[in-house]
Design a protein around this motif. Sequence first.
Motif, mmCIF file in Angstrom:
data_model
loop_
_atom_site.group_PDB
_atom_site.id
_atom_site.type_symbol
_atom_site.label_atom_id
_atom_site.label_comp_id
_atom_site.label_asym_id
_atom_site.label_seq_id
_atom_site.Cartn_x
_atom_site.Cartn_y
_atom_site.Cartn_z
ATOM 1 N N HIS A 1 24.150 -12.233 45.021
ATOM 2 C CA HIS A 1 23.400 -12.771 46.165
ATOM 3 C C HIS A 1 23.606 -14.276 46.296
ATOM 4 C CE1 HIS A 1 20.174 -13.997 48.777
ATOM 5 N NE2 HIS A 1 19.694 -14.775 47.812
ATOM 6 N N THR A 2 23.921 -14.683 47.500
ATOM 7 C CA THR A 2 24.088 -16.098 47.787
ATOM 8 C C THR A 2 23.540 -16.393 49.166
ATOM 9 O OG1 THR A 2 25.686 -17.899 48.083
ATOM 10 C CG2 THR A 2 26.426 -15.691 48.664
ATOM 11 N N ASP A 3 22.990 -17.578 49.319
ATOM 12 C CA ASP A 3 22.461 -17.977 50.620
ATOM 13 C C ASP A 3 23.445 -18.855 51.381
ATOM 14 O OD1 ASP A 3 22.189 -19.931 48.682
ATOM 15 O OD2 ASP A 3 20.581 -20.958 49.772
ATOM 16 N N ASP A 4 24.606 -19.147 50.787
ATOM 17 C CA ASP A 4 25.575 -20.015 51.449
ATOM 18 C C ASP A 4 26.985 -19.497 51.187
ATOM 19 O OD1 ASP A 4 26.727 -22.054 52.835
ATOM 20 O OD2 ASP A 4 26.505 -23.558 51.250
ATOM 21 N N PRO A 5 27.349 -18.320 51.750
ATOM 22 C CA PRO A 5 28.696 -17.786 51.537
ATOM 23 C C PRO A 5 29.742 -18.611 52.273
ATOM 24 C CG PRO A 5 27.534 -16.456 53.132
ATOM 25 C CD PRO A 5 26.549 -17.465 52.636
ATOM 26 N N GLU A 6 30.948 -18.632 51.730
ATOM 27 C CA GLU A 6 32.029 -19.379 52.381
ATOM 28 C C GLU A 6 32.407 -18.731 53.714
ATOM 29 O OE1 GLU A 6 35.286 -19.727 49.719
ATOM 30 O OE2 GLU A 6 34.184 -20.917 48.227
ATOM 31 N N ASP A 7 32.469 -17.407 53.750
ATOM 32 C CA ASP A 7 32.770 -16.674 54.982
ATOM 33 C C ASP A 7 31.611 -15.729 55.243
ATOM 34 O OD1 ASP A 7 33.730 -15.225 57.086
ATOM 35 O OD2 ASP A 7 35.720 -14.920 56.239
ATOM 36 N N GLU A 8 30.673 -16.149 56.088
ATOM 37 C CA GLU A 8 29.455 -15.384 56.288
ATOM 38 C C GLU A 8 29.729 -14.024 56.898
ATOM 39 O OE1 GLU A 8 25.041 -15.864 58.394
ATOM 40 O OE2 GLU A 8 26.563 -17.448 58.560
ATOM 41 N N ALA A 9 30.697 -13.940 57.822
ATOM 42 C CA ALA A 9 30.987 -12.664 58.470
ATOM 43 C C ALA A 9 31.533 -11.649 57.466
ATOM 44 C CB ALA A 9 31.983 -12.877 59.607
ATOM 45 N N THR A 10 32.475 -12.058 56.621
ATOM 46 C CA THR A 10 33.033 -11.156 55.608
ATOM 47 C C THR A 10 31.967 -10.738 54.604
ATOM 48 O OG1 THR A 10 35.193 -12.230 55.840
ATOM 49 C CG2 THR A 10 34.831 -10.896 53.867
ATOM 50 N N TYR A 11 31.145 -11.695 54.187
ATOM 51 C CA TYR A 11 30.076 -11.388 53.246
ATOM 52 C C TYR A 11 29.089 -10.403 53.851
ATOM 53 C CZ TYR A 11 25.896 -12.099 50.380
ATOM 54 O OH TYR A 11 24.798 -11.914 49.592
ATOM 55 N N GLU A 12 28.774 -10.552 55.128
ATOM 56 C CA GLU A 12 27.835 -9.645 55.787
ATOM 57 C C GLU A 12 28.405 -8.241 55.883
ATOM 58 O OE1 GLU A 12 24.548 -8.157 57.369
ATOM 59 O OE2 GLU A 12 24.772 -10.209 56.636
ATOM 60 N N VAL A 13 29.716 -8.118 56.157
ATOM 61 C CA VAL A 13 30.345 -6.803 56.222
ATOM 62 C C VAL A 13 30.280 -6.119 54.859
ATOM 63 C CG1 VAL A 13 32.538 -5.600 56.543
ATOM 64 C CG2 VAL A 13 31.849 -7.375 58.159
ATOM 65 N N PHE A 14 30.612 -6.861 53.795
ATOM 66 C CA PHE A 14 30.581 -6.287 52.458
ATOM 67 C C PHE A 14 29.152 -5.882 52.073
ATOM 68 C CE2 PHE A 14 30.429 -6.937 47.746
ATOM 69 C CZ PHE A 14 31.216 -5.847 47.414
ATOM 70 N N ARG A 15 28.203 -6.717 52.413
ATOM 71 C CA ARG A 15 26.805 -6.412 52.099
ATOM 72 C C ARG A 15 26.324 -5.178 52.866
ATOM 73 N NH1 ARG A 15 21.790 -8.374 54.017
ATOM 74 N NH2 ARG A 15 22.842 -9.747 55.484
ATOM 75 N N ALA A 16 26.699 -5.079 54.141
ATOM 76 C CA ALA A 16 26.295 -3.919 54.942
ATOM 77 C C ALA A 16 26.922 -2.634 54.392
ATOM 78 C CB ALA A 16 26.694 -4.126 56.400
ATOM 79 N N VAL A 17 28.196 -2.717 53.993
ATOM 80 C CA VAL A 17 28.850 -1.533 53.410
ATOM 81 C C VAL A 17 28.158 -1.122 52.116
ATOM 82 C CG1 VAL A 17 30.987 -0.703 52.353
ATOM 83 C CG2 VAL A 17 31.078 -1.984 54.493
ATOM 84 N N GLY A 18 27.845 -2.098 51.254
ATOM 85 C CA GLY A 18 27.171 -1.778 50.006
ATOM 86 C C GLY A 18 25.810 -1.151 50.211
ATOM 87 N N ASN A 19 25.024 -1.700 51.130
ATOM 88 C CA ASN A 19 23.691 -1.155 51.385
ATOM 89 C C ASN A 19 23.749 0.252 51.974
ATOM 90 O OD1 ASN A 19 22.343 -3.444 50.446
ATOM 91 N ND2 ASN A 19 22.431 -4.450 52.444
ATOM 92 N N ASN A 20 24.663 0.484 52.901
ATOM 93 C CA ASN A 20 24.775 1.816 53.498
ATOM 94 C C ASN A 20 25.327 2.837 52.511
ATOM 95 O OD1 ASN A 20 24.208 2.095 56.619
ATOM 96 N ND2 ASN A 20 25.013 0.035 56.305
ATOM 97 N N LEU A 21 26.208 2.404 51.611
ATOM 98 C CA LEU A 21 26.691 3.325 50.583
ATOM 99 C C LEU A 21 25.564 3.732 49.644
ATOM 100 C CD1 LEU A 21 30.203 1.908 49.616
ATOM 101 C CD2 LEU A 21 29.697 4.074 50.753
ATOM 102 N N GLU A 22 24.680 2.793 49.323
ATOM 103 C CA GLU A 22 23.566 3.142 48.450
ATOM 104 C C GLU A 22 22.608 4.111 49.142
ATOM 105 O OE1 GLU A 22 20.375 1.061 45.417
ATOM 106 O OE2 GLU A 22 21.509 -0.178 46.826
ATOM 107 N N ILE A 23 22.361 3.897 50.429
ATOM 108 C CA ILE A 23 21.546 4.861 51.174
ATOM 109 C C ILE A 23 22.224 6.223 51.186
ATOM 110 C CG2 ILE A 23 20.580 5.410 53.440
ATOM 111 C CD1 ILE A 23 20.325 2.422 53.955
ATOM 112 N N LEU A 24 23.550 6.225 51.355
ATOM 113 C CA LEU A 24 24.302 7.477 51.379
ATOM 114 C C LEU A 24 24.203 8.221 50.057
ATOM 115 C CD1 LEU A 24 26.290 9.309 52.975
ATOM 116 C CD2 LEU A 24 28.145 7.923 52.011
ATOM 117 N N SER A 25 24.186 7.483 48.948
ATOM 118 C CA SER A 25 24.123 8.135 47.637
ATOM 119 C C SER A 25 22.848 8.932 47.458
ATOM 120 C CB SER A 25 24.239 7.082 46.528
ATOM 121 O OG SER A 25 23.078 6.274 46.471
ATOM 122 N N HIS A 26 21.762 8.520 48.110
ATOM 123 C CA HIS A 26 20.497 9.238 48.010
ATOM 124 C C HIS A 26 20.356 10.309 49.091
ATOM 125 C CE1 HIS A 26 18.958 6.420 44.997
ATOM 126 N NE2 HIS A 26 19.547 5.480 45.718
#
Length: 426
Positions: free
Chosen positions: A305-330
Amino acid sequence: MVLVEGPFGVPPLGSSAVALGPASDWEQEQEREQVARTQFIAYGVVAPITVAVGIVGNLLTIALLRQPQFRGVTFTYFLVLALSDLLSLCMVVSMIVNYQQEETRFFSTAVWYAHFALFMINVPMSVSVLVVVCITVDRFYSVCRPTHFAAIHTERCARLAIAGSVAFAVLVWLPMCFLMHPVECVEPSCSPPDNRTWWAVRFNSELFPEDWYRPYAWVRQVLLSFIPIILLVVLNALTLRGFLRLRTRRNEMARSSASGSLQLTVSPNAEGRHRKEQHIIPLLVAVMITFSATMLPSGIVDAMHTDDPEDEATYEVFRAVGNNLEILSHALNFYMYILCSRTVRVALKNICRRRRQVSLARASVSRVLIAVQQLAKSHGRGKTSSTEPTGTVGFADTEEGRRRENETPQAVAAETASERNLARTV
């Protein structure tokens, strides 16, 4: 799952705005639009569909596992797994609704999202993870440590393991109840929709400093993501190897018995246990693969977790994929049961067949009752036909009425009783 920045999780630990100068205003606007589009697709489209499919699947799982044939320690674990997944997905619905509108008019709603929402989402998710580990340990002892299997494969041990998983998850996630606090929505950090008092959720840096949060986040993810993934991979690999060795040994003994050099006697209990293991092993392999593939990205996102990513758009995509994958696992457990367990498929077919038979029986009863009612009405019109005015067609003028007149009273009574018995039988 910790959905960071905004109502889906931990708000920024500090200001993420970087003064890049007027020349980069257009680039910043483009990046914000891309982030907003990613968040809408991830949490406004994909996540609701996944949650809906998962809730239906877990409800079907609970209904199936309450059938008489699903009794035992292993299926007790699976029932708790389905219950925890169902609870976590229902709590995710609350966060999805809040994500569409960050501000709220009600202080009580802001208190819920600040102190309880993340806790109520992540505790059942972590219980689900720990129960999967318990199932893996149970299967490992069943195949690789059969002499000690009877000592741990009991209802008492299962209840203790489940209670320990719940207590451990509550203890680990308890600090999240104090991570944020509700604040009045004012400019410039928040844009209230109108002049009324609105509330938002912000990180409580005074009670929970950033220097405390980062070590806590790493320890939490190591305990609830990385160690369970390692345990699942290692124990399932050892279980599969032991099961393959056991099957090879049984095949050799069967061949020796067939050739007459060895008389092999297998008890019914051992044979039934062997068949059950054959059904559960593919399911454990599927759980291992999906668990690792869906939990690892989310664990990395939560830990980095970081509040100041170098590339906010790329970081947001990766974060969204991770969160949706975790929802998918359940949300996948029921569908893995269907694909990997023949016992579950047969039970589901039987339930659908029984429901269809009940529906057909009800439809048959309805048709017979309608026929009896129509017959009774026609018989009533036949009795009053003599009082009808001239020109009116009475019951005696119909073909049914003429047939009834030609029959004896005993035949009519017998036919009516037969129709009633048919309706009662159906």
